[in-house]
Design a protein around this motif. Structure first.
Motif, PDB file in Angstrom:
ATOM      1  N   SER A   1       0.918  -0.962   0.141  1.00 33.13           N
ATOM      2  CA  SER A   1       0.230  -0.332   0.030  1.00 33.13           C
ATOM      3  C   SER A   1       1.023   1.353   0.819  1.00 33.13           C
ATOM      4  CB  SER A   1      -1.089  -0.145   1.204  1.00 33.13           C
ATOM      5  OG  SER A   1      -0.325   0.204   2.644  1.00 33.13           O
TER       6      SER A   1
ATOM      7  N   GLU B   1      -2.960   6.258   4.862  1.00 35.37           N
ATOM      8  CA  GLU B   1      -2.830   6.595   5.615  1.00 35.37           C
ATOM      9  C   GLU B   1      -4.233   7.252   5.865  1.00 35.37           C
ATOM     10  OE1 GLU B   1      -1.998   4.032   6.705  1.00 35.37           O
ATOM     11  OE2 GLU B   1       0.288   4.177   6.107  1.00 35.37           O
TER      12      GLU B   1
ATOM     13  N   ARG C   1       2.035   3.145  10.479  1.00 32.96           N
ATOM     14  CA  ARG C   1       0.992   2.440  10.838  1.00 32.96           C
ATOM     15  C   ARG C   1       1.566   2.811  12.491  1.00 32.96           C
ATOM     16  NH1 ARG C   1       0.453  -0.596   5.613  1.00 32.96           N
ATOM     17  NH2 ARG C   1      -0.956   0.833   4.808  1.00 32.96           N
TER      18      ARG C   1
ATOM     19  N   PHE D   1      -1.476   0.170  14.056  1.00 36.09           N
ATOM     20  CA  PHE D   1      -2.309  -0.391  14.255  1.00 36.09           C
ATOM     21  C   PHE D   1      -1.338  -1.116  15.567  1.00 36.09           C
ATOM     22  CE2 PHE D   1      -3.273  -0.808   9.641  1.00 36.09           C
ATOM     23  CZ  PHE D   1      -3.701   0.903   9.087  1.00 36.09           C
TER      24      PHE D   1
ATOM     25  N   ASP E   1      -8.325  -2.240  10.876  1.00 31.90           N
ATOM     26  CA  ASP E   1      -7.865  -2.656   9.322  1.00 31.90           C
ATOM     27  C   ASP E   1      -7.272  -4.304   8.955  1.00 31.90           C
ATOM     28  OD1 ASP E   1      -5.223  -3.716  11.316  1.00 31.90           O
ATOM     29  OD2 ASP E   1      -6.374  -2.015  12.323  1.00 31.90           O
TER      30      ASP E   1
ATOM     31  N   ASP F   1      -3.929  -5.517   9.014  1.00 35.47           N
ATOM     32  CA  ASP F   1      -3.471  -6.092   9.824  1.00 35.47           C
ATOM     33  C   ASP F   1      -4.155  -6.921  11.124  1.00 35.47           C
ATOM     34  OD1 ASP F   1      -1.275  -3.695   9.407  1.00 35.47           O
ATOM     35  OD2 ASP F   1      -0.121  -5.241  10.605  1.00 35.47           O
TER      36      ASP F   1
ATOM     37  N   CYS G   1      -9.058  -1.260   6.110  1.00 30.95           N
ATOM     38  CA  CYS G   1      -7.916  -0.146   5.526  1.00 30.95           C
ATOM     39  C   CYS G   1      -6.371  -0.625   6.162  1.00 30.95           C
ATOM     40  CB  CYS G   1      -8.405   1.034   6.257  1.00 30.95           C
ATOM     41  SG  CYS G   1      -8.577   1.078   8.550  1.00 30.95           S
ATOM     42  N   GLY G   2      -5.711   0.329   5.429  1.00 29.89           N
ATOM     43  CA  GLY G   2      -4.284  -0.341   5.793  1.00 29.89           C
ATOM     44  C   GLY G   2      -3.791  -0.848   4.771  1.00 29.89           C
ATOM     45  N   SER G   3      -2.720  -2.052   4.981  1.00 29.77           N
ATOM     46  CA  SER G   3      -2.148  -2.633   4.542  1.00 29.77           C
ATOM     47  C   SER G   3      -2.933  -3.267   2.701  1.00 29.77           C
ATOM     48  CB  SER G   3      -1.594  -3.199   5.151  1.00 29.77           C
ATOM     49  OG  SER G   3      -0.304  -5.038   4.445  1.00 29.77           O
ATOM     50  N   SER G   4      -2.036  -3.452   2.151  1.00 30.90           N
ATOM     51  CA  SER G   4      -3.038  -4.167   0.958  1.00 30.90           C
ATOM     52  C   SER G   4      -2.954  -5.349   0.848  1.00 30.90           C
ATOM     53  CB  SER G   4      -2.389  -3.437  -0.467  1.00 30.90           C
ATOM     54  OG  SER G   4      -0.910  -3.972  -0.849  1.00 30.90           O
TER      55      SER G   4
END
Lengths: 475, 216
Positions: free
Chosen positions: A135, A231, A437, A439, B20, B22, B88-91
C-alpha cells in the motif's frame, strides 16, 4: 473547459481502453516486487501457463522479512534463521530467476525497501505508472508518477498483461501554505493532514499535495508525505514535478540515457496541474500552525501536537468514535496519563519506507550527536532503507554518531515497521517509531506504537519520553 | 474464481470502525506462499488470547469470549456486518483470502478502504456498501435475533432480511459480470492484447526511456 490536474494527465497518458461502465485498462510502466505479496502471483502464472508480458517492466528486492542484524545477514538468504521467512525470500529469488526479472537480492548492496530502492536507482521516473503489492507504493507519487498499491491478484494481472483494470479516482488538492517552523518535518506535515481529514478522508481520491511548504521539501521529504497518503485513505499521493524532482533523478543508474535526457525533461515539465484545473475537494493547512506531531492511539488519525492533552473518549460526541477512542485508550494503556510526555518509552525505531532515507538519518543523527540514549530505553535501532543509504550514512559518519549515542546500527529492510522479522515490540511496550502505522499489534503482539518524525524519535530516545525536539536541540 | 450469485447465511455484527487488514490477518501469517489456509487465523488477535504462530494448530488455543465470531450464536457466519472504513491499511490480499477461507461470502459496511474493496472482487467475496442508517438497522436486527440470516442477491443487487425487507446496493457492471460468472479477469484482459500492443507502439515513440532494459 477546465484545465487538467496532474492526476488527469497521468491517467490520460496511460489509458489503453476505456470501458462503458467507467472502468478502464491502464498501462503500467513499472512494477516493484517483494517477497510477501508476489509468490502467489508467480504461482498463478505458472498454473495458467502464462509468461510475464514485459520482464523489463519489473524490478524486485526482498525487504519485508529480511533480518537486520549483521550476524544474521552475513551469508545472505541462507543465514535467515526463521525457516518460514527463509522460504519466502528464497521463493522470490527463484521466481525472479525463472521469469527473468531483475532482482537485487540480499547480497546486493542495492537491496533495500522497495520504496527506497526504486527512486534511488532512478527506476521510478516522473510520468510513470508504478504499482507494487504494497500500500505504500503511493511513495513514488512524489515524482509526479501515478503510483499505488495493489493486491496479489493484481500483481499477477500486471505481470501477465502489463495493465490494470482501474477506475478513475476523484481529485483532491491538499495545500500547505507558508513555511514550516524549525524541526517541523515532512512527517509532521503528513500526520497533521491525516489528523485533519481522517484515515478515510481520502478514500476514492488521488491526493495532490501542493503549496509552498510542500514545494520547499526535498525529494526525501516529498516521498514521506506521499508515502502516508494511504493512511489518509487515498491510494495515490502526488506532487508536481519541478527542478527538485529533475535534479534528484539526474545521473541515477536507470534514469534516461544522456541522448534521451532532454526529451524526457521536456515531457516531465508538463507534469503539473493546470492553473485552471478543478479539484473535487480542496483542503488547506497553514504551515505555521503545524507543530511536531505524535500519535497517541491505534490509528494514524489519532494524532496530536506533542504538547497537547491526549483527547479523552468521554469528550467525543460521535458514539462510534467514542467507542474507538475507549478501545485505543485501553490498548495503549493511557489510564492516568494526560500528556504524551507522561508515557515512559521502551523502544525507539528509526526506519521504514516512510523515514529511512539519508535525510531522515541525518536529522536523527543531528539530534543524538554528543548525547546518550536514556537508560530506561531497552532498545533503540536505526535501520537504513537500503544498502546504498547505509553506505552513504557510513561515509558521512552517521553510524558512529548513532552507536556512540547508544543506538544500534542495522542492515536494510522493513524491520520493525511491521515486525515480520525478529525486530518487534513485546506486549505493552511503548515505541517511538518513524514508521507509518500504529495499528494494534502492528509492531508486535500487544505492542504500543507512537508515530513520529526521525528528529522526534531521536529526541525521545535521548529523553526517554516524548518531548518537542526544539527543547533539546536548536535547529 | 468461484462465482457469486445468491447467498443466504448467518450474519454477525463486528461493531468496530476502521478495522485494518493487520487486524484481519496479522503479519506473521503473511509468510505463507499459498493462497489458502488463512481462515483459522482470521482476526487472530481479536479472536485468541495468545499470540498466534504460522503453521500452529489453533484447536485448543484460548479464545477471547468477547469477540463476536467466538459466540455460539454466530457460529457458521457467512455475512459480516461491519462499520466505516473496513479493510484499511495494508494491501495484503491475505485479508480477503482469510475471510473467504473462514467462510465469509459477503461483508456489509457503510464504507470500505479502496485496496481491500478491489481485492475482494478478485476472490469471489462481495463487499457491499449500504447507508450508515441501513447498516445500523441491520446491526440492531442481527443483535436482537439469534440465527438471523441475510440473503444477498448479486444479480438483483439487493440484501434481503428474513422479514422481507430489501436494501439495494450498487456494483460496477464489469465487476458484477466477473463475479456472477466467476471469470478470471487476466483472461479477459488478454483478449485485448492488440490494444495493449498498439498502446506500447505509440508510447515508445513519445517516451522511449520507459521501455529501457533495467539490467543488473
Amino acid at each position: 473547459m477546465a484545465g487538467k490536474t496532474l492526476y488527469d494527465k497521468l491517467w490520460n497518458s496511460h489509458l489503453v481502453q476505456q470501458r462503458n461502465d467507467g472502468s478502464a485498462l491502464i498501462y503500467i510502466d513499472l512494477q516493484l516486487l517483494h517477497e510477501v505479496t508476489s509468490p502467489q502471483a508467480f504461482e498463478g502464472l505458472r498454473l495458467a501457463g502464462r509468461k510475464p508480458w514485459r520482464t523489463s517492466a519489473s524490478l524486485a528486492t526482498p525487504d519485508h522479512n529480511v533480518p537486520t542484524t549483521a550476524e544474521e545477514r552475513k551469508s545472505g538468504v541462507n543465514g535467515i534463521e526463521d525457516p518460514v521467512s527463509k522460504i519466502q525470500v528464497t521463493t522470490l529469488d527463484e521466481n525472479c530467476d525463472e521469469f527473468g526479472i531483475t532482482e537485487f537480492n540480499m547480497m546486493d548492496v542495492r537491496q533495500g525497501i522497495v520504496h527506497v530502492v526504486g527512486p534511488e536507482q532512478g527506476a521510478t521516473l516522473p510520468g510513470m505508472t508504478v504499482v507494487c503489492g504494497d500500500s505504500h507504493t503511493s511513495t513514488h507519487g512524489a515524482f509526479g508518477a501515478l503510483a499505488h498499491g495493489i493486491g496479489t491478484s493484481e500483481v499477477e494481472h500486471v505481470l501477465a498483461t502489463q495493465c490494470l483494470v482501474a477506475k478513475k479516482m476523484r481529485n483532491m488538492l491538499v495545500r500547505v501554505d507558508g513555511q514550516l517552523s524549525p524541526w517541523v518535518t515532512a512527517k509532521d506535515v503528513v500526520l497533521a493532514i491525516i489528523g485533519k481529514i481522517g484515515t478515510a478522508g481520502g478514500t476514492g481520491f488521488a491526493i495532490e499535495f501542493g503549496g509552498e511548504a510542500i514545494q520547499s521539501l526535498s525529494m526525501e521529504g516529498r516521498m514521506t508525505v506521499c508515502n502516508m497518503a494511504i493512511e489518509a485513505g487515498a491510494r495515490v499521493g502526488l506532487i508536481a514535478v519541478d527542478d527538485t524532482t529533475i535534479d534528484y533523478v539526474k545521473g541515477r543508474p536507470y534514469a534516461p540515457k544522456p541522448e534521451q535526457w532532454d526529451m524526457a525533461v521536456e515531457s516531465w515539465k508538463e507534469l503539473v496541474s493546470d492553473d485552471d484545473a478543478e479539484f473535487d475537494e480542496v483542503v488547506v493547512l497553514q504551515a505555521k500552525d503545524i507543530k511536531p506531531q505524535v500519535t497517541w492511539g491505534t490509528s494514524p488519525e489519532m494524532v496530536i501536537p506533542v504538547d497537547d492533552f491526549i483527547p479523552k473518549p468521554e469528550d467525543q460526541q460521535d458514539p462510534v468514535q467514542r467507542e474507538g477512542y475507549a478501545r485505543a485508550w485501553k490498548y495503549m494503556g493511557l489510564e492516568g496519563k494526560e500528556k504524551l510526555s507522561d508515557i515512559t518509552l521502551d523502544k525507539v525505531f528509526i526506519g521504514s519506507c516512510t523515514n529511512s532515507r539519508i535525510e531522515d538519518l541525518r536529522a536523527a543523527a543531528d539530534v543524538v550527536k554528543g548525547r546518550k540514549v536514556a537508560n530506561t530505553i531497552k532498545e533503540a535501532i536505526v535501520v537504513p532503507g537500503s544498502g546504498l543509504v547505509k553506505a552513504q550514512a557510513e561515509d558521512e559518519g552517521l553510524d558512529k554518531i548513532f552507536t556512540e549515542a547508544g543506538l544500534q546500527w542495522r542492515e536494510p529492510g522493513c524491520s520493525m515497521c511491521l515486525a515480520m522479522n525478529a525486530d518487534k515490540l513485546g506486549a505493552g511496550e511503548h515505541c517511538a517509531s518513524t514508521s507509518n502505522r500504529n495499528f494494534e499489534g502492528r509492531q508486535g503482539f500487544g505492542g504500543r506504537t507512537h508515530l513520529v518524525s526521525p528528529a522526534m524519535a531521536a529526541a525521545a530516545a535521548i529523553a526517554g519520553h516524548f518531548i518537542d525536539v526544539n527543547e533539546l536541540v536548536k535547529h | 474464481m468461484r462465482p457469486f450469485t445468491v447467498h443466504t447465511g448467518v450474519a454477525a455484527p463486528l461493531d468496530l470502525a476502521n478495522v485494518d487488514t493487520d487486524m484481519i490477518i496479522p503479519k506473521q501469517f503473511l509468510k505463507s506462499i499459498k493462497r489458502t489456509g488463512f481462515g483459522k487465523n482470521l482476526f487472530d488477535e481479536l479472536r485468541y488470547e495468545d499470540e498466534g504462530q504460522p503453521d500452529q494448530d489453533c484447536e485448543g488455543r484460548p479464545l477471547r469470549e468477547d469477540f463476536v465470531l467466538n459466540q455460539t450464536r454466530y457460529q457458521g457466519t457467512s455475512v459480516l456486518l461491519a462499520r466505516n472504513n473496513f479493510g484499511c491499511g495494508s494491501s495484503r490480499e491475505h485479508a480477503p483470502w482469510a475471510l473467504d477461507d473462514y467462510g465469509i461470502r459477503a461483508v456489509i459496511a457503510p464504507s470500505f478502504a479502496d485496496i481491500f474493496f478491489n481485492n475482494c472482487f478478485k476472490n469471489g467475496l462481495l463487499p457491499i456498501v449500504l447507508d450508515e442508517e441501513e447498516v445500523d438497522e441491520l446491526f440492531k436486527a442481527v443483535e436482537s435475533t439469534e440465527g438471523y440470516e441475510l440473503t444477498v442477491d448479486l444479480d438483483a443487487q439487493i440484501v434481503k432480511t428474513p422479514e422481507g425487507k430489501e436494501y439495494s446496493f450498487l456494483v460496477d457492471s464489469f465487476r458484477k459480470h466477473c463475479l456472477l460468472n466467476g471469470l478470471d479477469d487476466i483472461g479477459l484482459t488478454l483478449q485485448e492484447a492488440d490494444s495493449i500492443k498498439a498502446y506500447e507502439e505509440k508510447r515508445i515513440q513519445q517516451a522511449p526511456w520507459l521501455f529501457a532494459e533495467r539490467t543488473l
